[in-house]
Design an enzyme around this catalytic site. Structure first.
Site, PDB file in Angstrom:
ATOM      1  N   SER A   1      14.119  20.132 -11.379  1.00 19.83           N
ATOM      2  CA  SER A   1      13.035  20.834 -10.692  1.00 19.83           C
ATOM      3  C   SER A   1      11.636  20.384 -11.131  1.00 19.83           C
ATOM      4  O   SER A   1      10.704  21.185 -11.174  1.00 19.83           O
ATOM      5  CB  SER A   1      13.193  22.353 -10.831  1.00 19.83           C
TER       6      SER A   1
ATOM      7  N   ASN B   1      15.400  10.206  -7.873  1.00 21.03           N
ATOM      8  CA  ASN B   1      16.830  10.111  -7.563  1.00 21.03           C
ATOM      9  C   ASN B   1      17.014  10.732  -6.190  1.00 21.03           C
ATOM     10  O   ASN B   1      16.938  11.951  -6.047  1.00 21.03           O
ATOM     11  CB  ASN B   1      17.630  10.865  -8.640  1.00 21.03           C
TER      12      ASN B   1
ATOM     13  N   LYS C   1      19.582  10.895  -4.394  1.00 19.18           N
ATOM     14  CA  LYS C   1      20.923  11.503  -4.185  1.00 19.18           C
ATOM     15  C   LYS C   1      21.480  11.090  -2.826  1.00 19.18           C
ATOM     16  O   LYS C   1      21.231   9.970  -2.390  1.00 19.18           O
ATOM     17  CB  LYS C   1      20.850  13.015  -4.374  1.00 19.18           C
TER      18      LYS C   1
ATOM     19  N   GLY D   1      17.852  21.273  -8.927  1.00 17.10           N
ATOM     20  CA  GLY D   1      17.845  21.731  -7.541  1.00 17.10           C
ATOM     21  C   GLY D   1      17.750  23.237  -7.395  1.00 17.10           C
ATOM     22  O   GLY D   1      17.988  23.790  -6.324  1.00 17.10           O
TER      23      GLY D   1
HETATM   24  P1  13P Z   1      15.814  18.213  -8.748  1.00 13.63           P
HETATM   25  O1  13P Z   1      14.520  17.556  -9.124  1.00 13.63           O
HETATM   26  O2  13P Z   1      16.009  18.329  -7.277  1.00 13.63           O
HETATM   27  O3  13P Z   1      16.025  19.501  -9.489  1.00 13.63           O
HETATM   28  O4  13P Z   1      16.988  17.219  -9.237  1.00 13.63           O
HETATM   29  C1  13P Z   1      16.959  16.730 -10.520  1.00 13.63           C
HETATM   30  C2  13P Z   1      17.970  15.651 -10.632  1.00 13.63           C
HETATM   31  O5  13P Z   1      19.163  15.898 -10.599  1.00 13.63           O
HETATM   32  C3  13P Z   1      17.488  14.279 -10.761  1.00 13.63           C
HETATM   33  O6  13P Z   1      18.529  13.419 -11.098  1.00 13.63           O
END
Ligand code: 13P
Length: 248
Positions: free
Chosen positions: A212, A9, A11, A172
Site C-alpha cells: 500500500s 509490480n 501483477k 492491496g
Molecule cells: P500494493 O502496493 O497494491 O499494496 O501491492 C504491494 C505489492 O504486492 C507489490 O509487490
C-alpha cells in the site's frame, strides 16, 4: 552507496495494448537521478514494454522466472528468455506466488541463483502474515525467509540481490505499515544479512518496503534509514507513481 528503487509490480494487470498506453503515459514522468525506476510487468507485456522504455531510465522487470534454463516445464519462462529481451530485474518469492502457486523458500533460493547467473537483479520478497504479526513472530519469520532464500549465496552474490519486505496484511489492503513498523523489519533484515555476511555487505544491499505504498506515504517511508525505496502494486498503475519516483 546502495541504490534506491521505485519498482512497480503490475501483477496480472494490463493487456499488451493497455500496457503500452500506461508505459507511454508514465515514461516522461519517471525521470530521476535519485533512484532506479523499474516496471515489473506480465510476461506478454515484456516485449512491447521493452520497446517503450528503450533509451529511458526505466528498467524492465519480470514478475517471476523458472529455476532451470530450459526443458519440459509447460507454461514456464526461463532466465535466458528474459535476458534476451532486455529484462534487468525479476521479482522472486512474492507472497502471492507463495500463497497461490506453491512457491517455497527452497524454490525461491533456486530462482535467486538462476537470476544472478544471468545477470538479472532478483527482487527477493519476504513478509509475514497478519496471524504471524499478531502472534509476535514477525522477526523470526522474516529471518527464516532471508536465511533460506539466500542460502549458499556468496557475499558478492548477496550484494546483487534487492530485498523487498512486504507484510502480507498490507498488500492491496490500503493498510500501510507504519514507518516505524516498516523500519523495524527492514532493520532486522539488515541485521540478519550482517550476521550472514558482514556489516559492509549488509550496508550495500538495497531493502525495499512494499504494501500500500502511494504518492502520499512514500516520502515518509523512504526517509527511514533502512528503507531504500518501494515495491509498489496498485499505485504503480497510475499517474500517482510519479510522486513515488520523486519521493527520494
Ligand atoms: P500494493 O502496493 O497494491 O499494496 O501491492 C504491494 C505489492 O504486492 C507489490 O509487490
Amino acid at each position: 552507496m546502495r541504490k534506491k528503487y521505485a519498482a512497480g509490480n503490475w501483477k496480472m494487470n494490463k493487456t499488451p495494448k493497455e500496457a503500452v498506453e500506461l508505459a507511454e503515459m508514465l515514461k516522461p514522468k519517471m525521470t530521476t537521478d535519485k533512484a532506479e525506476v523499474v516496471f515489473c510487468v506480465p510476461y506478454v507485456d515484456l516485449i512491447p514494454i521493452a520497446d517503450v522504455v528503450k533509451g529511458s531510465n526505466i528498467l524492465l522487470g519480470a514478475e517471476n522466472l523458472h529455476f532451470e534454463d530450459k526443458g519440459a516445464y509447460t507454461g514456464e519462462i526461463s532466465a535466458p528468455m528474459l535476458k534476451e529481451i532486455g529484462v534487468k530485474c525479476v521479482v522472486i518469492g512474492h507472497s502471492e506466488r507463495r500463497e497461490y502457486f506453491n512457491e517455497t523458500d527452497e524454490t525461491v533460493n533456486k530462482k535467486i541463483f538462476k537470476a544472478l547467473e544471468y545477470g538479472l537483479t532478483p527482487i527477493f520478497c519476504c513478509g509475514e502474515s497478519l496471524a504471524e504479526r499478531e502472534d509476535g513472530i514477525t522477526i523470526e519469520r522474516i529471518r527464516i525467509q532471508i536465511k533460506k532464500g539466500m542460502k549458499g549465496l556468496s557475499a558478492e552474490q548477496a550484494k546483487a540481490v534487492v530485498v523487498a519486505y512486504e507484510p502480507i496484511w498490507a498488500i492491496g489492503t490500503g493498510k500501510v505499515a507504519t514507518t516505524e513498523q516498516a523500519q523495524e523489519v527492514c532493520k532486522a533484515i539488515r541485521d540478519v544479512l550482517s550476521e550472514l555476511y558482514s556489516k559492509e555487505t549488509a550496508d550495500e544491499i538495497s531493502i525495499l518496503y512494499g504494501g500500500s505504498v502511494n504518492g502520499g506515504n512514500a516520502e515518509e517511508l523512504f526517509k527511514m534509514p533502512d528503507i531504500d525505496g518501494g515495491l509498489v502494486g496498485g499505485a504503480s498503475l497510475k499517474e500517482d507513481f510519479e510522486k513515488i519516483v520523486k519521493a527520494f
